[in-house]
Enzyme design. Structure first.
Site, PDB file in Angstrom:
ATOM      1  N   GLY A  48     -18.348  -8.232  10.557  1.00  0.00           N
ATOM      2  CA  GLY A  48     -18.825  -7.752   9.263  1.00  0.00           C
ATOM      3  C   GLY A  48     -19.519  -8.775   8.395  1.00  0.00           C
ATOM      4  N   ASP A 107      -9.955  -5.810   1.749  1.00  0.00           N
ATOM      5  CA  ASP A 107      -9.404  -4.476   1.563  1.00  0.00           C
ATOM      6  C   ASP A 107      -7.925  -4.633   1.200  1.00  0.00           C
ATOM      7  OD1 ASP A 107      -8.886  -1.685   1.829  1.00  0.00           O
ATOM      8  OD2 ASP A 107     -10.394  -1.535   3.386  1.00  0.00           O
ATOM      9  N   ARG A 169     -23.937  -1.034  10.271  1.00  0.00           N
ATOM     10  CA  ARG A 169     -23.983  -2.439   9.844  1.00  0.00           C
ATOM     11  C   ARG A 169     -25.356  -2.828   9.315  1.00  0.00           C
ATOM     12  NH1 ARG A 169     -19.307  -5.023  11.451  1.00  0.00           N
ATOM     13  NH2 ARG A 169     -18.358  -4.290  13.387  1.00  0.00           N
TER      14      ARG A 169
END
Length: 183
Positions: A48, A107, A169
């Site tokens: 990521g 997160d 992405r």
């Protein structure tokens, strides 16, 4: 990929590409000031953080070294499992180095908490975190993040390196993924 290319897969655009670039420039100036005259190792968290790390590194005006680590706690789901696996370890020795972990998103914080403990055990001189996105409402552990781009709502987002099942992405912005895509 532009938002119009996947319009039906998104409910909204949270952060436009121009906002991301401006924020990375701002964070780069802070990083340069904090690490002036120091050797800095950027540690990108795959997959990521690829976009964030590339653009952040290009924005910095002094040389840095880069390395990559791949860890997983998601699989193909939309929530962190909390069970972390190293998929690719660093090639660099961290002993005595100034390390800046570059993340796409924080997160729950569970994976990053594990990663911090792991990297701290390798003897760095310092270790800090730079994250493009953070979800304060999703946090399950408290992590000190020195450089944060944007605090966002607890929604499932894709783009700018963030994915769902390895897709999205390459979206140039950050958008909220429509529930029908992952339901």
């Amino acid at each position: 990929m532009e938002p119009r290319d996947i319009d039906s897969d998104l409910t909204e655009i949270l952060i436009e590409e121009e906002e991301i670039r401006a924020k990375l420039a701002e964070l780069s100036r802070r990083i340069e000031a904090d690490y002036a005259g120091k050797d800095l190792l950027l540690v990108g968290v795959l997959k990521g953080a690829v976009m964030v790390m590339a653009d952040l590194a290009r924005e910095l005006t002094h040389p840095v070294t880069m390395d990559w680590m791949a860890v997983s706690s998601y699989g193909n789901g939309t929530e962190s499992s909390g069970v972390v696996r190293i998929l690719k370890d660093l090639d660099s020795d961290l002993t005595g180095r100034n390390v800046l972990i570059v993340e796409d998103i924080i997160d729950s914080g569970l994976t990053l908490s594990w990663l911090l403990a792991n990297l701290n055990s390798r003897g760095p001189a310092s270790i800090e975190i730079c994250a493009l996105l953070r979800k304060p409402d999703a946090a399950r552990v408290d992590i000190d993040v020195k450089y944060v781009g944007f605090d966002i709502p607890n929604q499932f987002v894709v783009g700018y390196g963030l994915d769902y099942a390895e897709k999205y992405r390459n979206l140039r912005c950050v958008g909220v993924l429509a529930p029908h895509v992952y339901a």
